[in-house]
Design an enzyme around this catalytic site. Structure first.
Site, PDB file in Angstrom:
ATOM      1  N   TRP A   1       0.821  -1.205   0.000  1.00  0.00           N
ATOM      2  CA  TRP A   1       0.000   0.000   0.000  1.00  0.00           C
ATOM      3  C   TRP A   1       0.863   1.266   0.000  1.00  0.00           C
ATOM      4  O   TRP A   1       0.590   2.215  -0.738  1.00  0.00           O
ATOM      5  CB  TRP A   1      -0.955  -0.032   1.184  1.00  0.00           C
ATOM      6  CG  TRP A   1      -1.922   1.114   1.313  1.00  0.00           C
ATOM      7  CD1 TRP A   1      -2.283   1.740   2.468  1.00  0.00           C
ATOM      8  CD2 TRP A   1      -2.697   1.746   0.280  1.00  0.00           C
ATOM      9  NE1 TRP A   1      -3.214   2.714   2.215  1.00  0.00           N
ATOM     10  CE2 TRP A   1      -3.484   2.740   0.874  1.00  0.00           C
ATOM     11  CE3 TRP A   1      -2.776   1.567  -1.110  1.00  0.00           C
ATOM     12  CZ2 TRP A   1      -4.357   3.565   0.149  1.00  0.00           C
ATOM     13  CZ3 TRP A   1      -3.633   2.389  -1.845  1.00  0.00           C
ATOM     14  CH2 TRP A   1      -4.409   3.367  -1.216  1.00  0.00           C
TER      15      TRP A   1
ATOM     16  N   GLY B   1     -10.326   3.917   2.424  1.00  0.00           N
ATOM     17  CA  GLY B   1     -11.329   3.627   1.409  1.00  0.00           C
ATOM     18  C   GLY B   1     -11.031   2.327   0.691  1.00  0.00           C
ATOM     19  O   GLY B   1     -10.016   1.669   0.945  1.00  0.00           O
TER      20      GLY B   1
ATOM     21  N   ALA C   1      -4.058  -2.344  -3.317  1.00  0.00           N
ATOM     22  CA  ALA C   1      -2.794  -1.769  -3.783  1.00  0.00           C
ATOM     23  C   ALA C   1      -2.484  -2.134  -5.231  1.00  0.00           C
ATOM     24  O   ALA C   1      -2.020  -1.291  -6.009  1.00  0.00           O
ATOM     25  CB  ALA C   1      -1.656  -2.217  -2.864  1.00  0.00           C
TER      26      ALA C   1
ATOM     27  N   LYS D   1     -13.323  -2.891   9.841  1.00  0.00           N
ATOM     28  CA  LYS D   1     -13.607  -3.617   8.588  1.00  0.00           C
ATOM     29  C   LYS D   1     -12.689  -4.827   8.396  1.00  0.00           C
ATOM     30  O   LYS D   1     -13.096  -5.831   7.798  1.00  0.00           O
ATOM     31  CB  LYS D   1     -13.529  -2.657   7.394  1.00  0.00           C
ATOM     32  CG  LYS D   1     -12.165  -2.037   7.140  1.00  0.00           C
ATOM     33  CD  LYS D   1     -11.414  -2.747   6.045  1.00  0.00           C
ATOM     34  CE  LYS D   1     -10.045  -2.154   5.825  1.00  0.00           C
ATOM     35  NZ  LYS D   1      -9.314  -2.831   4.726  1.00  0.00           N
TER      36      LYS D   1
ATOM     37  N   SER E   1      -7.838  -9.332  -0.559  1.00  0.00           N
ATOM     38  CA  SER E   1      -7.791  -8.879   0.830  1.00  0.00           C
ATOM     39  C   SER E   1      -7.074  -9.915   1.688  1.00  0.00           C
ATOM     40  O   SER E   1      -7.490 -11.072   1.769  1.00  0.00           O
ATOM     41  CB  SER E   1      -9.208  -8.662   1.367  1.00  0.00           C
ATOM     42  OG  SER E   1      -9.224  -8.645   2.780  1.00  0.00           O
ATOM     43  N   ARG E   2      -6.006  -9.504   2.351  1.00  0.00           N
ATOM     44  CA  ARG E   2      -5.255 -10.421   3.212  1.00  0.00           C
ATOM     45  C   ARG E   2      -6.108 -10.911   4.379  1.00  0.00           C
ATOM     46  O   ARG E   2      -6.014 -12.069   4.789  1.00  0.00           O
ATOM     47  CB  ARG E   2      -3.981  -9.735   3.726  1.00  0.00           C
ATOM     48  CG  ARG E   2      -3.004  -9.378   2.636  1.00  0.00           C
ATOM     49  CD  ARG E   2      -1.649  -9.016   3.194  1.00  0.00           C
ATOM     50  NE  ARG E   2      -1.629  -7.772   3.944  1.00  0.00           N
ATOM     51  CZ  ARG E   2      -1.366  -6.583   3.432  1.00  0.00           C
ATOM     52  NH1 ARG E   2      -1.136  -6.464   2.143  1.00  0.00           N
ATOM     53  NH2 ARG E   2      -1.338  -5.504   4.184  1.00  0.00           N
ATOM     54  N   ASN E   3      -6.929 -10.016   4.933  1.00  0.00           N
ATOM     55  CA  ASN E   3      -7.764 -10.397   6.069  1.00  0.00           C
ATOM     56  C   ASN E   3      -8.807 -11.430   5.665  1.00  0.00           C
ATOM     57  O   ASN E   3      -9.051 -12.392   6.387  1.00  0.00           O
ATOM     58  CB  ASN E   3      -8.434  -9.147   6.650  1.00  0.00           C
ATOM     59  CG  ASN E   3      -7.428  -8.199   7.258  1.00  0.00           C
ATOM     60  OD1 ASN E   3      -6.971  -8.393   8.368  1.00  0.00           O
ATOM     61  ND2 ASN E   3      -7.056  -7.164   6.517  1.00  0.00           N
TER      62      ASN E   3
END
Length: 332
Positions: free
Chosen positions: A16, A137, A141, A192, A255-257
């Site tokens: 990022w 937002g 990346a 989030k 998304s890593r999460n």
């Protein structure tokens, strides 16, 4: 736009931080991208690209990698911090003796600092009421680096800094919308990632699209409770930093999460799942911070609490889901 007179320093050379560095450098601005890892900096300097975290996107001439923090901050007025939230306070402490009264601090970090503190509180405690801004937002990346259309929110305590930073960043493919709710933007960015782990677990357990939609919607309600208690604005919840980022993080496997949650739902050991991601998983750290905040202020956040139990009390994901399903019905 004419390039800004002073270079901008970006502290944190993950995916990022590098993507934001590319946005700025492609507009002709001088960018100093700092990493504490000397071997990583050597690689970036030699290869002209961040092959570890954001390969395939060459650095423009105006983007330079630094390992020496003092050198990266010399002559800099605007600093953009993009490190994991658990390292945020340490970076602020390290840079404190190296900056002057004109310095303005922004961050793209999403999460809470140790002690469940909001990041603007950390900055204010260490540096005083300097101009601050937070960028948040739905912004993967790789898509930002690929120059795909992206929109983010920028909240600041200083109108001039907000104006200048938007001018630095904004373009047709990277649109920046002004916001004045730093608290709401920061809290949305913290929660989030926890909800992304929850939806990942649900999908890993093959619970279906209905369950995913319910988790996102009820998760937004939890987010709203937290924002309300701390004086954030409800409008932020339905904006880019709230609903926008929540939907993206909960539904896209970049998304890593979410990927971490998927692995847990599929029965992968927590440590193994963490190692397979390869970069910081903000939700893993921030679940503890948000959980503590909710407990302290008696905020009802059942999804967050169950994710916390899975991550920190070894609760079986199947059991966590069953307990949620057995909760008494309530008004929406």
């Amino acid at each position: 736009m004419e390039p800004f007179k002073h270079p901008i320093a970006i502290l944190g050379a993950g995916s990022w931080g590098t993507a934001l560095a590319l946005v700025l450098a492609r507009k002709g601005q001088k960018v100093r991208l700092w990493s504490y890892e000397s071997d990583h900096v050597d690689e970036m300097q030699a290869e002209g690209v961040n092959n570890r975290y954001l390969p395939n996107y060459p650095f423009p001439e105006t983007l330079k990698a630094y390992c020496d923090l003092k050198a990266s901050l010399e002559g800099v007025t605007d600093i953009l911090i993009v490190v994991p939230s658990f390292a945020f306070h340490e970076v602020i402490t390290r840079m404190k003796p190296l900056i002057d009264a004109k310095t303005r601090i922004a961050w793209g970090t999403k999460g809470l600092a140790k002690g469940s503190r909001l990041l603007h509180e950390v900055v204010a405690t260490e540096l005083g009421q300097v101009p601050m801004a937070v960028i948040s937002g739905p912004s993967l990346a790789t898509e930002v680096a690929a120059n795909l259309p992206t929109a983010v929110s920028l909240a600041s305590n200083n109108s001039q800094f907000s104006k200048d930073l938007i001018e630095r960043l904004h373009g047709q493919r990277f649109r920046v919308y002004k916001n004045d709710d730093m608290i709401g933007v920061e809290l949305c960015g913290s929660v989030k990632n926890i909800l992304a782990i929850a939806t990942g677990i649900s999908d890993g357990l093959k619970l279906g699209s209905n369950a995913r939609a319910a988790l996102i919607t009820r998760g937004l309600t939890e987010m709203g409770r937290l924002v309300s208690v701390f004086g954030g604005k409800q409008e932020t919840l339905t904006g880019l930093a709230g609903l926008g980022d929540l939907v993206l993080t909960c539904t896209d496997n970049q998304s890593r999460n979410r990927r971490f949650g998927l692995a847990l739902g599929e029965g992968v050991d927590k440590k193994e799942a963490q190692q397979s991601i390869g970069q910081a998983i903000e939700g893993l750290y921030n679940t503890d911070q948000v959980h503590a905040l909710a407990q302290k202020h008696a905020i009802e956040m059942p999804l967050t609490f169950q994710v916390h139990r899975i991550l920190h009390e070894d609760l079986d994901p199947q059991q966590a889901v069953q307990e949620l399903l057995e909760r008494s019905p309530k008004a929406e």
